[in-house]
Structures are given as structure tokens and as C-alpha cells.
Motif scaffolding. Structure first.
Motif, PDB file in Angstrom:
ATOM      1  N   THR A 108       0.818  -1.209   0.000  1.00  0.00           N
ATOM      2  CA  THR A 108       0.000   0.000   0.000  1.00  0.00           C
ATOM      3  C   THR A 108       0.851   1.257   0.000  1.00  0.00           C
ATOM      4  O   THR A 108       0.351   2.357  -0.067  1.00  0.00           O
ATOM      5  N   ASN A 109       2.152   1.068   0.108  1.00  0.00           N
ATOM      6  CA  ASN A 109       3.046   2.211   0.243  1.00  0.00           C
ATOM      7  C   ASN A 109       4.158   2.103  -0.773  1.00  0.00           C
ATOM      8  O   ASN A 109       5.304   2.463  -0.507  1.00  0.00           O
ATOM      9  N   ASP A 135       5.253   3.380  -3.592  1.00  0.00           N
ATOM     10  CA  ASP A 135       6.150   4.393  -4.146  1.00  0.00           C
ATOM     11  C   ASP A 135       7.286   4.718  -3.193  1.00  0.00           C
ATOM     12  O   ASP A 135       8.418   4.903  -3.600  1.00  0.00           O
ATOM     13  N   ASN A 136       6.968   4.735  -1.899  1.00  0.00           N
ATOM     14  CA  ASN A 136       8.039   5.064  -0.958  1.00  0.00           C
ATOM     15  C   ASN A 136       8.945   3.876  -0.675  1.00  0.00           C
ATOM     16  O   ASN A 136      10.172   4.010  -0.674  1.00  0.00           O
ATOM     17  N   ARG A 150      11.786   2.784  -3.222  1.00  0.00           N
ATOM     18  CA  ARG A 150      13.061   3.494  -3.282  1.00  0.00           C
ATOM     19  C   ARG A 150      14.151   2.722  -2.544  1.00  0.00           C
ATOM     20  O   ARG A 150      15.263   2.542  -3.042  1.00  0.00           O
ATOM     21  N   ASP A 190      -7.742  -1.266  -0.241  1.00  0.00           N
ATOM     22  CA  ASP A 190      -7.565   0.143  -0.592  1.00  0.00           C
ATOM     23  C   ASP A 190      -7.930   0.410  -2.052  1.00  0.00           C
ATOM     24  O   ASP A 190      -7.836   1.540  -2.509  1.00  0.00           O
ATOM     25  N   LEU A 233      -6.324  -1.030  -4.665  1.00  0.00           N
ATOM     26  CA  LEU A 233      -5.133  -1.042  -5.498  1.00  0.00           C
ATOM     27  C   LEU A 233      -4.995  -2.384  -6.209  1.00  0.00           C
ATOM     28  O   LEU A 233      -5.171  -3.426  -5.595  1.00  0.00           O
ATOM     29  N   GLN A 288      13.936   8.243  -5.461  1.00  0.00           N
ATOM     30  CA  GLN A 288      12.534   8.354  -5.094  1.00  0.00           C
ATOM     31  C   GLN A 288      11.682   8.584  -6.345  1.00  0.00           C
ATOM     32  O   GLN A 288      10.623   8.000  -6.498  1.00  0.00           O
ATOM     33  N   ARG A 289      12.180   9.408  -7.224  1.00  0.00           N
ATOM     34  CA  ARG A 289      11.392   9.695  -8.438  1.00  0.00           C
ATOM     35  C   ARG A 289      11.312   8.457  -9.323  1.00  0.00           C
ATOM     36  O   ARG A 289      10.270   8.169  -9.905  1.00  0.00           O
ATOM     37  N   ARG A 304       8.847   6.149  -7.776  1.00  0.00           N
ATOM     38  CA  ARG A 304       7.471   6.595  -7.965  1.00  0.00           C
ATOM     39  C   ARG A 304       7.001   6.238  -9.375  1.00  0.00           C
ATOM     40  O   ARG A 304       5.872   5.804  -9.570  1.00  0.00           O
ATOM     41  N   GLU A 306      -6.338   3.133  -8.688  1.00  0.00           N
ATOM     42  CA  GLU A 306      -6.115   3.702  -7.370  1.00  0.00           C
ATOM     43  C   GLU A 306      -7.320   4.507  -6.926  1.00  0.00           C
ATOM     44  O   GLU A 306      -7.836   5.324  -7.638  1.00  0.00           O
ATOM     45  N   LEU A 319      -8.477   6.520  -3.250  1.00  0.00           N
ATOM     46  CA  LEU A 319      -7.978   6.824  -1.919  1.00  0.00           C
ATOM     47  C   LEU A 319      -8.817   6.110  -0.873  1.00  0.00           C
ATOM     48  O   LEU A 319     -10.015   6.304  -0.808  1.00  0.00           O
ATOM     49  N   ARG A 367      -8.114   3.551   2.920  1.00  0.00           N
ATOM     50  CA  ARG A 367      -7.567   3.458   4.271  1.00  0.00           C
ATOM     51  C   ARG A 367      -8.670   3.834   5.237  1.00  0.00           C
ATOM     52  O   ARG A 367      -8.464   4.527   6.221  1.00  0.00           O
ATOM     53  N   HIS A 404      -8.581   5.863   8.855  1.00  0.00           N
ATOM     54  CA  HIS A 404      -9.102   7.227   8.934  1.00  0.00           C
ATOM     55  C   HIS A 404     -10.165   7.360  10.003  1.00  0.00           C
ATOM     56  O   HIS A 404     -10.181   8.310  10.775  1.00  0.00           O
TER      57      HIS A 404
END
Lengths: 83, 617
Positions: free
Chosen positions: B99-100, B102-103, B106, B131, B133, B191-192, B195, B205, B207, B209, B213
């Protein structure tokens, strides 16, 4: 506008980050957590005392940081068409 | 056995690495330390589908190969083959939170660039689906050039596929893999790239969660958030007393039965005294607290596994900033309620050296579980088990008060330390807030078992030794008839010297005796008192066999209260001193904390005694 002034639940884009205003370790941690120009941010929560710290959604992560740190991040309104 | 290939589990914090480690190795785990540093080394064995054994090592979670803390340094050094006491891994299993992506990608890119064989465990796939995805695993695998396996570690899904993929990359052990220094990469560039790969592989995708929330809307709300935190902490401390009552009764009954059995078999004499008054009375009085310690650890493990701990840090940050610390210090401090040692070790996640030093110095003021036995005995003996309304017991309330006293004192100490010996600008606070997760019973059970084992091990070694030693010092030399054995003994004479120092703060001879061996481990104070009164009582006292009953008749209330206050502050166990020495690389800070805590303890106990006496309690 700066990230610490962004009202909650209002999407924005990171315009520029003033890395020089941050300590070296802090700046590095921010990059690792995905802070970058052009990334979508949104303030989700604010702390119970003095509205500090704040919790922001950055990309797909939620990051807690202090207002003072957030002040180094300049944001601009999120382009509505792309939302 | 050095031919067993080593595979390292690497990933960002909150990627589900520990759950994956537990799912792959089961309970076959070894917890040790890396030489020279106090970073925990967790390893376990697993078998590949073809039967080959693998040693799997769980490396500390980190965001990059650019270490900011000793924990992260170990991770970096292991994957480049520079860590002392660890060979270069034959392969890496890189755990990513789907779920994360892109981060987390890296860091994966950084690891792949090292040149070691890599398998990606795309974890938390169930969350990603929830989510909204959809991740194209083949596209991702192609973009990265390594196998990618979907997993849901908490439900042990994808484990076979992961092992199969691992079997193909590990090789037969003859191939020599070499990794050079980590390639220099700019985080932003990586990072780019990450991503771009994540965006290309992820579809649909939306949004979400939703659960996180909804829960955070309450848990992080400026008004309800602190209330929820206070309620959780209060329930935790009430539960420590309320839930443990029955199992404590069983353990006590067991030891009484053991004393009776030994007493019936052995004739009156030294051996019987050693077993009944020394070993069983001493060790038994400490083992009785296993239920309470496990309940406390259960809460802390649940708070950690659920993701609430970081929320607590968020809520506490501003208050901690008031005394010059950050919310990050809240987690080591909360762990210190279980034990100061893991607490002090957890300060390694604090980057700022002054923040870290301050946290280390105040961590012993958090009421650790070893103090619980002492509090529990004194509260049980002197505080009536009354209901003060709303189902809140007076005993639980007093216990809560003792914890609060420790916390408030710690904050004052931090305030002073931050303005004197660790002067400087406060470091910031920045943390990832992971999604909430239902804690996995299995993972919590493994954590609890490890804690129980450590406690039982201490009871069987250190505490047993201290108890037997004390019994010997108390039993010899044998007093002539008509003289008080405790005062006549070697220990009694030592304590008489100390008594002159502690008499002004209301301590009697027995307390002077008990606080010496309590330096080894705080809970020994209880076993020491039990042994002292067992020897003093001799065999004829059958009615008051429990320590609680014996204390009630012998101590005044001001003395009991002063004793409690003494334990809020002082006698640190030697293990805490040792860990402070290790973490601060020298004797300066352990000696400093020893002096300041003993000073505080003496004053606090003294003022309590004088005030209580003046009030006529």
C-alpha cells in the motif's frame, strides 16, 4: 502558503522545500519519507496542544511532523481538474 | 554449521517484516546481540521447498542505506558484508508494503543495486486490495529485474511461493557473491524513479484506508485523543492488578504446597531451612509476579502491533517538547514500564544525541515491571482493598499514583537535564504513522513467551543466587539461644551499619537489609524480605505464612509509604547500569544516574515519611 498554515483536509501540492532551513538529519529524513516537489500533501490531524504536531498525508503515507519543520515546505492549491 | 546459507530480511519500518519473519521461522528463533553494539540480532531457521536449510536474519527496519542510528547502521553493514560477526548474506528478502509502494520501492532499488540476489515480498496485499489497489506483479518484477512474490505475512499467505522464489536465487552456496560499497545515489532521484515504477505497476487507485481514517478521527482528535490515551493507560494498570489475582493465587498455593512437602520430608535443620526459607520463600515470592508482568507486556505488545504506539507519540509530542524531548522519546519511555533495559535500548531510534541521553537518564524513573512485585506486596499489605466508586479499586488507584509520580518526576528531571548537562536546541519530531492493524495472536504470543522466558531465567539464576546468598548471610553465624538471629547474622550486622543512614527516612533494620540485594534486581527486595521474615519467624509461625501478613504487623504506614517512594526513584538494578554504560560508552553517565537517582530516592522517601508521620497516619 506554507504547510503549517494549510487548513486540514485541503489538498495541496508541494511547490518548493527550503532544505537550508532544516537540520541535515531532518532534511534527510524528510526526503526518505517522500517529501518532494510536486507531491500531493494534505493535513489530516493536528496535535491536542497548540495544534502541534501535525499529521500529513504525503503521497500514500501519513507523516507526523512539527509545525516548525512543516514551515519549510511551501505548498500551492491542488489543481482541481486533476483531483 | 557455517555452510548454511544466510538470508537477510530487510525493509522499511512498518512493512510487516517481523510478521513475515515469524511466519517463515515459526517459534524457532534465537535472539542475541551483535558484537560491540547493543543491536538485537534475531535469527531463525527455515527450510526451502527442496529441503535445504536457511538461516534467516531479521535486520532492523530502516528507510535507506544512509544510517542515522546504530540500528540502521547494522542493517547497512550486514547487507554490504561489513558487519562484524555476520557473514555476507547469500540473498536478501526485501519486504515492501504494497500500500506504500512508491516510498518503499526506493529502498528496494537501493538494495537491488548492491548486487546481491534479491526476492521482493510484496506484503500486505490484502490491505492493498481493500484500498482499491491492483498491482501488476509481473510488470513490477520486470521493472525491478528480480522476482516479486505477493504475501500477506500476518495470515501466512504466499509463504510457499516466497520460499520457492528464494530457492531459485540462493544458489547452491558455491557461487561467491560479492557486494561492494553501496552505490552513491541521490535519495530524490531514486525516489522519483521508484514513484515512476510504482505508478506504472499500480492501477485503479482510489484513496482509501477507511478504517485507519475512522479510528484516527477519534484517536487523534484534539479532545477525544488524549482521553482515549488516558483510558488505555488506566485500563492497562487496572488490568495488571485485576486480571492477575486468580493466577497469583494458584502460584502462591503451589509454593505453599511445595514448602509443606519439603517440610514434611526433611528434618529440621540447615538443609530444610535453605530450601523452605531460602529457595522456596525467596524465588516463590518473585515468581508470583509473573502474571502481572505478562499482562503489562501483553498491553505493550498489543499497543505496538496495532500501530497505536505511534499515535500515542503524536499526542504526547507537544508535552514532551515542553521538557525538551520529542514524542519519539515516548515509545522508549513506555517500554520502560515493562523494563528499562529494552526501553534504554529503544532510544537508539532517537537520532539526536542530547535527546537520546536525556531519555536514557530518565528511563529508570518509569516504573518497570520489576518494581511491581515490591509495590504489589506493600500495597497489598497496607492499602485496603476498597472500592472508591465506579468500579475503581483503591489499590489500583494507589498503584496508578505511583506510576504518575514516576512520570512527573521524569518530566521534571528531563526539564532540568535539558537545561543543564544536555543543553541545546530540541531536535524535531518526524515519524511515519502506519495504518492500524489487528495484532496477530501468534506474533504477540511469541513476544510474550520471550519475555516470560527472560523473567523465569532471571528468577532461576540471578534471583536464586541472590536469595541463597542472602539466606546464608542471614543464617550464619548462628546466634546463641535467646538472641535475635537476624540481627546476629552477618547480613544483620551489615544492615545495622546501613540502618543509621536510612533510619531518618523511616526505614527499619529489615528494609536496610532488603535494599542491598535489591541492587541486583529490584524484585529481590521482595524475596529478601520474605527470607528475612521467614528466618525470623522460624518454623512455629504457621498462621502468617504470607509476606503480606507478616509486613502488616511489623511496619508502620509511614514506613511503608516511604519504602514505596524509595522504589519510585532509586535502586536501579545492575543490569540497567550496565546497559547505560554500554549505550553511552563510558562510566560517566551510569555513575551520574546512580548518584542522582539515589539522591532523589532518599529525599522522596524522607519527605514522605516525615509528612505521613506529621499527618498522624
Amino acid at each position: 502558503m506554507r504547510l503549517n498554515e494549510l487548513p486540514p483536509h485541503e489538498a495541496a501540492l508541494i511547490r518548493v522545500i527550503d532544505w537550508t532551513a532544516l537540520k541535515a538529519g531532518e532534511a534527510r529524513r524528510m526526503r526518505e519519507l517522500g517529501f518532494d516537489e510536486g507531491v500531493r500533501v494534505e493535513t489530516l490531524h493536528r496535535g491536542p496542544v497548540g495544534m502541534d504536531p501535525i499529521a500529513c498525508r504525503v503521497g500514500r503515507m501519513t507523516i507526523a511532523l512539527r509545525r516548525k519543520t512543516a514551515a519549510a515546505v511551501s505548498v500551492e492549491p491542488f489543481p482541481m481538474a486533476a483531483e | 554449521m557455517n555452510s548454511t546459507p544466510l538470508v537477510a530480511l530487510v525493509g522499511n519500518p512498518n512493512a510487516g517484516k517481523s510478521a513475515l519473519f515469524n511466519a517463515l521461522t515459526g517459534a524457532r528463533q534465537k535472539v542475541g546481540n551483535y558484537p560491540g553494539v547493543t543491536v538485537e540480532r534475531k535469527s531463525g531457521r527455515m527450510a526451502l521447498p527442496d529441503g535445504r536449510p536457511i538461516e534467516l536474519v531479521d535486520l532492523p527496519g530502516t528507510y535507506s542505506l544512509d544510517p542515522a542510528s546504530p540500528d540502521e547502521q547494522v542493517t547497512r553493514d550486514v547487507v554490504v558484508g561489513r558487519q562484524e560477526g555476520e557473514k555476507l548474506p547469500s540473498a536478501l528478502v526485501v519486504v515492501l508494503d504494497a500500500t506504500n509502494l512508491d516510498n518503499h520501492l526506493r529502498f528496494a532499488l537501493q538494495l537491488i543495486a548492491l548486487g546481491l540476489p534479491v526476492v521482493i515480498a510484496l506484503n500486505m496485499m490484502d490491505m492493498a486490495r481493500r484500498d482499491g489497489l491492483t498491482i501488476d506483479v509481473d510488470a513490477l518484477s520486470k521493472a525491478l529485474g528480480v522476482p516479486v512474490v505477493e504475501t500477506v505475512a500476518v495470515r501466512r499467505l504466499g509463504m510457499d511461493e516466497l520460499k520457492t522464489a528464494l530457492a531459485t536465487v540462493v544458489g547452491d552456496g558455491t557461487r561467491t557473491v560479492r557486494a561492494g560499497a553501496p552505490p552513491e545515489h541521490d535519495i530524490v532521484t531514486l525516489q522519483r524513479r521508484a514513484r515512476a515504477i510504482a505508478v506504472a505497476a499500480t492501477r485503479e487507485e482510489s484513496l482509501a484506508r477507511a478504517w485507519t481514517h475512522r479510528l484516527d478521527a477519534v484517536a487523534l482528535h484534539p479532545v477525544s485523543g488524549p482521553i482515549v490515551l488516558a483510558v488505555i493507560l488506566f485500563v492497562m494498570f487496572q488490568a495488571v492488578f485485576a486480571w492477575s489475582e486468580a493466577p497469583i493465587g494458584w502460584i502462591e498455593a503451589g509454593f505453599v504446597a511445595a514448602q509443606d512437602a519439603v517440610g514434611a520430608v526433611l528434618p529440621t535443620g540447615i538443609l530444610r531451612s535453605l530450601l523452605v526459607d531460602g529457595v522456596i520463600a525467596g524465588v516463590g515470592s518473585v515468581l508470583v509476579f509473573l502474571p502481572q508482568i505478562l499482562i503489562l507486556f501483553l498491553f505493550i505488545l498489543l499497543l505496538e502491533a496495532s500501530g497505536y504506539m505511534v499515535r500515542a507519540a503524536f499526542l504526547m509530542d507537544r508535552l514532551m517538547a515542553g521538557v525538551g524531548l520529542s514524542g519519539r522519546a515516548f515509545i522508549p519511555l513506555l517500554s520502560s514500564f515493562a523494563c528499562a533495559i529494552p526501553g534504554i535500548m529503544a532510544t537508539r531510534t532517537i537520532d539526536d544525541p542530547k535527546d537520546r541521553l536525556t531519555t536514557i537518564l530518565i528511563a529508570p524513573l518509569m516504573t518497570c515491571s520489576a518494581r511491581l512485585p515490591v509495590y504489589a506486596v506493600i500495597i497489598g499489605a497496607f492499602i485496603p482493598a476498597r472500592d472508591v466508586g465506579l468500579g475503581v479499586g483503591l489499590q489500583g488507584l494507589v498503584l496508578f499514583g505511583l506510576y504518575v509520580t514516576g512520570i512527573v518526576s521524569a518530566m521534571i528531571a528531563a526539564f532540568v537535564i535539558r537545561r543543564t548537562i544536555a543543553k541545546g536546541e530540541s531536535a524535531g519530531f518526524m515519524m511515519e504513522m502506519p495504518r492500524y492493524q489487528m495484532p496477530v495472536i501468534r506474533d504477540v504470543a511469541i513476544g510474550l513467551m520471550q519475555r516470560a522466558w527472560i523473567f523465569l531465567h532471571r528468577a532461576g539464576t540471578l534471583i536464586l543466587l541472590a536469595t541463597v546468598l542472602l539466606w546464608a548471610l542471614l543464617s550464619f553465624p548462628q546466634s546463641p539461644t535467646g538472641r535475635d538471629q537476624v540481627r546476629y547474622s552477618a547480613a544483620g550486622r551489615i544492615a545495622s551499619g546501613l540502618e543509621t543512614i536510612v533510619r531518618p527516612i523511616g526505614f527499619n533494620h529489615e528494609i536496610a537489609l532488603a535494599i542491598i540485594p535489591a541492587m541486583a534486581a529490584r524484585e529481590v527486595a521482595v524475596s529478601a524480605l520474605a527470607t528475612v521474615y521467614a528466618i525470623e519467624g522460624g518454623d512455629e509461625v504457621q498462621t502468617e505464612r504470607s509476606l503480606v501478613g507478616r509486613l502488616r504487623g511489623r511496619w508502620s504506614l509511614p514506613t511503608a509509604l516511604a519504602f514505596l517512594m524509595w522504589f519510585v526513584f532509586a535502586p536501579q538494578c545492575l543490569s540497567t547500569i550496565a546497559v547505560i554504560r554500554r549505550e553511552t560508552n563510558g562510566w560517566k553517565w551510569p555513575l551520574f544516574s546512580l548518584a542522582y537517582l539515589f539522591g532523589l530516592a532518599y529525599l522522596a522517601a524522607g519527605f514522605t515519611f516525615w509528612a505521613a508521620t506529621a499527618l498522624g497516619l
